[in-house]
Scaffold this motif. Structure first.
Motif, PDB file in Angstrom:
ATOM      1  N   HIS A  52      40.467  30.655   4.783  1.00  0.00           N
ATOM      2  CA  HIS A  52      41.319  31.840   4.920  1.00  0.00           C
ATOM      3  C   HIS A  52      42.255  31.989   3.727  1.00  0.00           C
ATOM      4  CE1 HIS A  52      40.350  33.659   8.730  1.00  0.00           C
ATOM      5  NE2 HIS A  52      40.390  32.481   9.338  1.00  0.00           N
ATOM      6  N   ILE A  53      42.739  30.875   3.197  1.00  0.00           N
ATOM      7  CA  ILE A  53      43.607  30.924   2.026  1.00  0.00           C
ATOM      8  C   ILE A  53      42.791  31.306   0.793  1.00  0.00           C
ATOM      9  CG2 ILE A  53      45.049  29.513   0.476  1.00  0.00           C
ATOM     10  CD1 ILE A  53      45.855  27.904   3.066  1.00  0.00           C
ATOM     11  N   ALA A  54      41.618  30.696   0.647  1.00  0.00           N
ATOM     12  CA  ALA A  54      40.779  30.935  -0.533  1.00  0.00           C
ATOM     13  C   ALA A  54      40.088  32.293  -0.497  1.00  0.00           C
ATOM     14  CB  ALA A  54      39.722  29.842  -0.647  1.00  0.00           C
ATOM     15  N   LEU A  55      39.674  32.714   0.687  1.00  0.00           N
ATOM     16  CA  LEU A  55      38.872  33.940   0.843  1.00  0.00           C
ATOM     17  C   LEU A  55      39.503  34.845   1.900  1.00  0.00           C
ATOM     18  CD1 LEU A  55      35.425  32.091   1.097  1.00  0.00           C
ATOM     19  CD2 LEU A  55      36.439  33.092  -0.965  1.00  0.00           C
ATOM     20  N   PRO A  56      40.662  35.417   1.598  1.00  0.00           N
ATOM     21  CA  PRO A  56      41.350  36.219   2.615  1.00  0.00           C
ATOM     22  C   PRO A  56      40.539  37.424   3.101  1.00  0.00           C
ATOM     23  CG  PRO A  56      42.404  36.465   0.479  1.00  0.00           C
ATOM     24  CD  PRO A  56      41.363  35.402   0.330  1.00  0.00           C
ATOM     25  N   GLU A  57      39.542  37.847   2.316  1.00  0.00           N
ATOM     26  CA  GLU A  57      38.704  38.973   2.734  1.00  0.00           C
ATOM     27  C   GLU A  57      37.631  38.544   3.733  1.00  0.00           C
ATOM     28  OE1 GLU A  57      36.847  37.015  -0.782  1.00  0.00           O
ATOM     29  OE2 GLU A  57      38.878  37.639  -0.326  1.00  0.00           O
ATOM     30  N   GLY A  58      37.465  37.237   3.958  1.00  0.00           N
ATOM     31  CA  GLY A  58      36.524  36.717   4.945  1.00  0.00           C
ATOM     32  C   GLY A  58      35.253  36.153   4.333  1.00  0.00           C
ATOM     33  N   TRP A  59      34.410  35.608   5.181  1.00  0.00           N
ATOM     34  CA  TRP A  59      33.138  35.010   4.793  1.00  0.00           C
ATOM     35  C   TRP A  59      32.201  35.097   5.993  1.00  0.00           C
ATOM     36  CZ3 TRP A  59      37.528  32.531   6.142  1.00  0.00           C
ATOM     37  CH2 TRP A  59      37.478  31.668   7.220  1.00  0.00           C
ATOM     38  N   ASN A  60      30.907  34.889   5.733  1.00  0.00           N
ATOM     39  CA  ASN A  60      29.927  35.007   6.808  1.00  0.00           C
ATOM     40  C   ASN A  60      29.590  33.686   7.479  1.00  0.00           C
ATOM     41  OD1 ASN A  60      29.619  37.787   6.612  1.00  0.00           O
ATOM     42  ND2 ASN A  60      28.099  37.606   5.002  1.00  0.00           N
ATOM     43  N   ASN A  61      29.380  32.636   6.696  1.00  0.00           N
ATOM     44  CA  ASN A  61      28.906  31.381   7.258  1.00  0.00           C
ATOM     45  C   ASN A  61      29.502  30.229   6.455  1.00  0.00           C
ATOM     46  OD1 ASN A  61      27.442  29.118   8.043  1.00  0.00           O
ATOM     47  ND2 ASN A  61      25.493  30.189   8.118  1.00  0.00           N
ATOM     48  N   ILE A  62      30.288  29.384   7.099  1.00  0.00           N
ATOM     49  CA  ILE A  62      30.976  28.287   6.411  1.00  0.00           C
ATOM     50  C   ILE A  62      29.994  27.317   5.765  1.00  0.00           C
ATOM     51  CG2 ILE A  62      31.184  26.794   8.422  1.00  0.00           C
ATOM     52  CD1 ILE A  62      33.951  25.967   7.370  1.00  0.00           C
ATOM     53  N   THR A  63      28.804  27.166   6.332  1.00  0.00           N
ATOM     54  CA  THR A  63      27.832  26.224   5.778  1.00  0.00           C
ATOM     55  C   THR A  63      26.928  26.853   4.723  1.00  0.00           C
ATOM     56  OG1 THR A  63      26.258  26.631   7.555  1.00  0.00           O
ATOM     57  CG2 THR A  63      27.817  24.817   7.868  1.00  0.00           C
ATOM     58  N   ASP A  64      27.064  28.165   4.510  1.00  0.00           N
ATOM     59  CA  ASP A  64      26.219  28.855   3.536  1.00  0.00           C
ATOM     60  C   ASP A  64      27.024  29.959   2.846  1.00  0.00           C
ATOM     61  OD1 ASP A  64      23.940  29.500   2.099  1.00  0.00           O
ATOM     62  OD2 ASP A  64      23.169  30.846   3.639  1.00  0.00           O
ATOM     63  N   LEU A  65      28.061  29.528   2.102  1.00  0.00           N
ATOM     64  CA  LEU A  65      28.909  30.481   1.406  1.00  0.00           C
ATOM     65  C   LEU A  65      28.184  31.040   0.187  1.00  0.00           C
ATOM     66  CD1 LEU A  65      32.243  28.444   1.430  1.00  0.00           C
ATOM     67  CD2 LEU A  65      31.736  30.455   2.821  1.00  0.00           C
ATOM     68  N   LEU A  66      28.535  32.252  -0.189  1.00  0.00           N
ATOM     69  CA  LEU A  66      28.021  32.818  -1.428  1.00  0.00           C
ATOM     70  C   LEU A  66      28.508  31.954  -2.591  1.00  0.00           C
ATOM     71  CD1 LEU A  66      28.765  36.582  -0.720  1.00  0.00           C
ATOM     72  CD2 LEU A  66      26.533  35.432  -0.608  1.00  0.00           C
ATOM     73  N   PRO A  67      27.735  31.839  -3.683  1.00  0.00           N
ATOM     74  CA  PRO A  67      28.127  30.943  -4.785  1.00  0.00           C
ATOM     75  C   PRO A  67      29.552  31.166  -5.303  1.00  0.00           C
ATOM     76  CG  PRO A  67      25.885  31.703  -5.104  1.00  0.00           C
ATOM     77  CD  PRO A  67      26.437  32.470  -3.923  1.00  0.00           C
ATOM     78  N   GLY A  68      29.974  32.397  -5.472  1.00  0.00           N
ATOM     79  CA  GLY A  68      31.332  32.659  -5.937  1.00  0.00           C
ATOM     80  C   GLY A  68      32.371  32.243  -4.919  1.00  0.00           C
ATOM     81  N   ASP A  69      32.083  32.461  -3.636  1.00  0.00           N
ATOM     82  CA  ASP A  69      32.994  32.053  -2.568  1.00  0.00           C
ATOM     83  C   ASP A  69      33.064  30.536  -2.473  1.00  0.00           C
ATOM     84  OD1 ASP A  69      33.404  34.718  -2.024  1.00  0.00           O
ATOM     85  OD2 ASP A  69      32.186  34.743  -0.194  1.00  0.00           O
ATOM     86  N   GLU A  70      31.918  29.881  -2.641  1.00  0.00           N
ATOM     87  CA  GLU A  70      31.851  28.414  -2.631  1.00  0.00           C
ATOM     88  C   GLU A  70      32.762  27.841  -3.714  1.00  0.00           C
ATOM     89  OE1 GLU A  70      30.462  25.276  -0.748  1.00  0.00           O
ATOM     90  OE2 GLU A  70      28.903  26.808  -0.715  1.00  0.00           O
ATOM     91  N   LYS A  71      32.649  28.386  -4.909  1.00  0.00           N
ATOM     92  CA  LYS A  71      33.452  27.923  -6.041  1.00  0.00           C
ATOM     93  C   LYS A  71      34.939  28.153  -5.777  1.00  0.00           C
ATOM     94  CE  LYS A  71      33.962  28.224 -10.960  1.00  0.00           C
ATOM     95  NZ  LYS A  71      34.090  28.996 -12.095  1.00  0.00           N
ATOM     96  N   ARG A  72      35.287  29.327  -5.286  1.00  0.00           N
ATOM     97  CA  ARG A  72      36.699  29.638  -5.018  1.00  0.00           C
ATOM     98  C   ARG A  72      37.258  28.736  -3.912  1.00  0.00           C
ATOM     99  NH1 ARG A  72      38.735  35.536  -3.540  1.00  0.00           N
ATOM    100  NH2 ARG A  72      36.496  35.690  -3.256  1.00  0.00           N
ATOM    101  N   ALA A  73      36.458  28.457  -2.884  1.00  0.00           N
ATOM    102  CA  ALA A  73      36.910  27.589  -1.791  1.00  0.00           C
ATOM    103  C   ALA A  73      37.186  26.172  -2.301  1.00  0.00           C
ATOM    104  CB  ALA A  73      35.870  27.574  -0.675  1.00  0.00           C
TER     105      ALA A  73
END
Length: 102
Positions: A56-77
């Motif tokens: 939530h801190i890293a991706l305030p706009e949300g995400w779909n699946n914690i075990t399969d984040l998009l590459p950019g979201d993975e890096k930011r997290a």
């Protein structure tokens, strides 16, 4: 701490959770107050465990699946997780106040 170069956010949080449980089981303190601190740091509560709070801190706009984040979201997290882990002990110890020195 070295966790490898191909680690995902999910793998890192699973490793840290296992490490914490091991430490507590063998007399260590573990990250007492970590989840609560993340909630305070974020500024609102939610039903997620601490990995979800970090997301939530890293991706305030949300995400779909914690075990399969998009590459950019993975890096930011991951880039958000480590500074939070570094910040927590200093802030947590400061808020605990002075200790008795007998």
């Amino acid at each position: 701490m070295f966790v490898g170069t191909a680690s995902s956010f999910h793998q890192l949080t699973a490793f840290l959770t296992g490490y914490d449980h091991h430490a507590i089981r063998h007399g260590g303190q573990g990250p007492t107050g970590w989840h609560e601190w993340l909630i305070t740091r974020r500024g609102r509560n939610g039903a997620h465990a601490w990995p979800g709070q970090v997301l939530h801190i890293a991706l305030p706009e949300g995400w779909n699946n914690i075990t399969d984040l998009l590459p950019g979201d993975e890096k930011r997290a991951i880039e958000t997780l480590f500074p939070l882990l570094n910040e927590f002990p200093a802030v947590h110890e400061a808020s605990a106040g002075p200790r008795d020195s007998d």
